[in-house]
Design a protein around this motif. Structure first.
Motif, PDB file in Angstrom:
ATOM      1  N   GLY A 143       0.685  -1.204  -0.167  1.00  0.00           N
ATOM      2  CA  GLY A 143       0.057  -0.047   0.124  1.00  0.00           C
ATOM      3  C   GLY A 143       0.899   1.318  -0.010  1.00  0.00           C
ATOM      4  N   GLU A 144       2.042   1.239   0.689  1.00  0.00           N
ATOM      5  CA  GLU A 144       2.875   2.455   0.963  1.00  0.00           C
ATOM      6  C   GLU A 144       3.712   2.513  -0.682  1.00  0.00           C
ATOM      7  OE1 GLU A 144       3.997   2.196   5.640  1.00  0.00           O
ATOM      8  OE2 GLU A 144       5.397   1.181   4.052  1.00  0.00           O
ATOM      9  N   ARG A 145       3.866   1.361  -1.055  1.00  0.00           N
ATOM     10  CA  ARG A 145       4.463   1.601  -2.451  1.00  0.00           C
ATOM     11  C   ARG A 145       3.741   2.007  -3.576  1.00  0.00           C
ATOM     12  NH1 ARG A 145       7.522  -3.783  -4.009  1.00  0.00           N
ATOM     13  NH2 ARG A 145       8.517  -3.243  -2.250  1.00  0.00           N
ATOM     14  N   GLN A 146       2.531   1.885  -3.425  1.00  0.00           N
ATOM     15  CA  GLN A 146       1.436   2.153  -4.566  1.00  0.00           C
ATOM     16  C   GLN A 146       1.168   3.781  -4.317  1.00  0.00           C
ATOM     17  OE1 GLN A 146       0.652   1.086  -7.144  1.00  0.00           O
ATOM     18  NE2 GLN A 146      -1.139   0.591  -7.652  1.00  0.00           N
ATOM     19  N   ARG A 147       1.212   4.338  -2.953  1.00  0.00           N
ATOM     20  CA  ARG A 147       0.999   5.753  -2.816  1.00  0.00           C
ATOM     21  C   ARG A 147       2.223   6.583  -3.370  1.00  0.00           C
ATOM     22  NH1 ARG A 147      -0.527   4.285   2.637  1.00  0.00           N
ATOM     23  NH2 ARG A 147       1.177   5.763   3.324  1.00  0.00           N
ATOM     24  N   ALA A 148       3.471   5.861  -3.155  1.00  0.00           N
ATOM     25  CA  ALA A 148       4.668   6.599  -3.575  1.00  0.00           C
ATOM     26  C   ALA A 148       4.663   6.531  -5.204  1.00  0.00           C
ATOM     27  CB  ALA A 148       5.893   5.777  -3.159  1.00  0.00           C
ATOM     28  N   TRP A 149       4.198   5.371  -5.883  1.00  0.00           N
ATOM     29  CA  TRP A 149       3.982   5.452  -7.306  1.00  0.00           C
ATOM     30  C   TRP A 149       2.765   6.530  -7.829  1.00  0.00           C
ATOM     31  CZ3 TRP A 149       7.678   4.216 -10.549  1.00  0.00           C
ATOM     32  CH2 TRP A 149       8.492   3.352 -10.372  1.00  0.00           C
ATOM     33  N   LEU A 150       1.862   6.537  -7.020  1.00  0.00           N
ATOM     34  CA  LEU A 150       0.748   7.443  -7.509  1.00  0.00           C
ATOM     35  C   LEU A 150       1.277   9.014  -7.324  1.00  0.00           C
ATOM     36  CD1 LEU A 150      -2.359   5.795  -5.867  1.00  0.00           C
ATOM     37  CD2 LEU A 150      -2.030   6.490  -8.110  1.00  0.00           C
ATOM     38  N   ALA A 151       2.231   9.329  -6.334  1.00  0.00           N
ATOM     39  CA  ALA A 151       2.748  10.699  -6.196  1.00  0.00           C
ATOM     40  C   ALA A 151       3.618  10.806  -7.374  1.00  0.00           C
ATOM     41  CB  ALA A 151       3.372  10.643  -4.809  1.00  0.00           C
ATOM     42  N   THR A 152       4.312   9.967  -7.698  1.00  0.00           N
ATOM     43  CA  THR A 152       5.255   9.879  -8.849  1.00  0.00           C
ATOM     44  C   THR A 152       4.767  10.432 -10.127  1.00  0.00           C
ATOM     45  OG1 THR A 152       6.710   8.305  -8.191  1.00  0.00           O
ATOM     46  CG2 THR A 152       7.050   9.030 -10.130  1.00  0.00           C
ATOM     47  N   VAL A 153       3.356   9.743 -10.333  1.00  0.00           N
ATOM     48  CA  VAL A 153       2.688  10.143 -11.685  1.00  0.00           C
ATOM     49  C   VAL A 153       2.027  11.591 -11.629  1.00  0.00           C
ATOM     50  CG1 VAL A 153       2.623   7.810 -12.500  1.00  0.00           C
ATOM     51  CG2 VAL A 153       0.726   8.696 -11.142  1.00  0.00           C
TER      52      VAL A 153
END
Length: 265
Positions: A143-153
């Motif tokens: 879940g944390e990793r997905q939030r990081a990727w969403l922040a990237t895009v």
């Protein structure tokens, strides 16, 4: 930023079309969800709309311009795409990853400006990833990793966002956190959001528009009440179902109907 597919046929050059003659519009401030059985072509359609593979025929435009005519940097300013399983760079922190999302604006080797830093901070705040900024990506939970990727895009500050199965491998709580975020991006920031989901209940509860892919076509497009029906689901998934809808939230529950043999037993 409006994203439009017109007469779009997608697939691979050496084979048959996967999905043909698609007309689909993603409007600013709305969420569009693609649903359908495994292997029906949802991800191929999304990748083609993101200009990650060429269309066999038809057109895709973003902001009125053909995606095929835009440079990669210009396209990245208008359209962001998050794949199912992005590669995790070893040793990279969340802040470093999200700053990479500014490449389209600052270039690969340029020093980051105050505008870039503001965009990164905004993206991490919106994605609830600010507290993770110094953590290494390969140490995070799913879940944390997905939030990081969403922040990237999000740091691209693009007007259209495509997400391929963004809830895959997440537990129920984190699935709904991601979907709540997508809904806020549309409602509060006017982003045109398109995503692939497997859960019909989630699609019904979060989408303004649902597109059902089956048999090499988009067989139905519209709001969930019009599209997610017993008949459409049976056609798309080859499964006889009964659908119950919560009139307050729009969420649906899908119940398989017993076969004749099961009824006799």
């Amino acid at each position: 930023m409006t994203l439009v597919a017109s007469g779009l046929t997608v697939g691979y050059q050496a084979g048959r079309p996967v999905v043909a003659d698609v007309d689909l519009t993603l409007e600013p401030g709305t969420v569009t969800v693609l649903v359908g059985a495994n292997g029906c072509g949802k991800s191929t359609l999304l990748r083609t709309m993101a200009a990650l593979q060429p269309a066999l025929s038809g057109d895709v435009t973003v902001g009125g311009d053909p995606v095929a005519a835009l440079s990669r940097r210009e396209l990245s300013r208008r359209l962001a795409f998050l794949p199912q399983q992005p590669l995790v760079p070893a040793g990279v922190t969340v802040d470093e990853l999200v700053r990479h999302g500014r490449y389209a604006h600052s270039g690969a080797f340029a020093r980051h400006s105050a505008e870039d830093r503001e965009a990164v901070d905004w993206a991490m705040d919106v994605a609830d990833a600010a507290a993770l900024s110094t953590r290494r990506l390969d140490e995070l939970s799913g879940g944390e990793r997905q939030r990081a990727w969403l922040a990237t895009v999000l740091a691209q500050r693009a007007g259209a966002l495509l997400l391929d199965e963004p809830t895959t491998y997440l537990d129920l709580k984190h699935q709904y956190e991601v979907l709540d975020l997508v809904r806020r991006l549309a409602d509060d920031h006017g982003i045109a959001c398109g995503l692939v989901l497997h859960d019909l209940g989630q699609a019904a509860g979060y989408a303004d528009q649902v597109a059902v892919v089956a048999g090499g076509r988009v067989i139905a497009t519209g709001d969930s009440a019009e599209v997610i029906t017993d008949e459409t689901v049976a056609r798309a998934f080859d499964l006889s179902v009964t659908i119950l809808r919560d009139p307050g939230t729009g969420h649906v529950a899908v119940f398989p109907r017993p076969t004749t043999e099961q009824q006799l037993n």
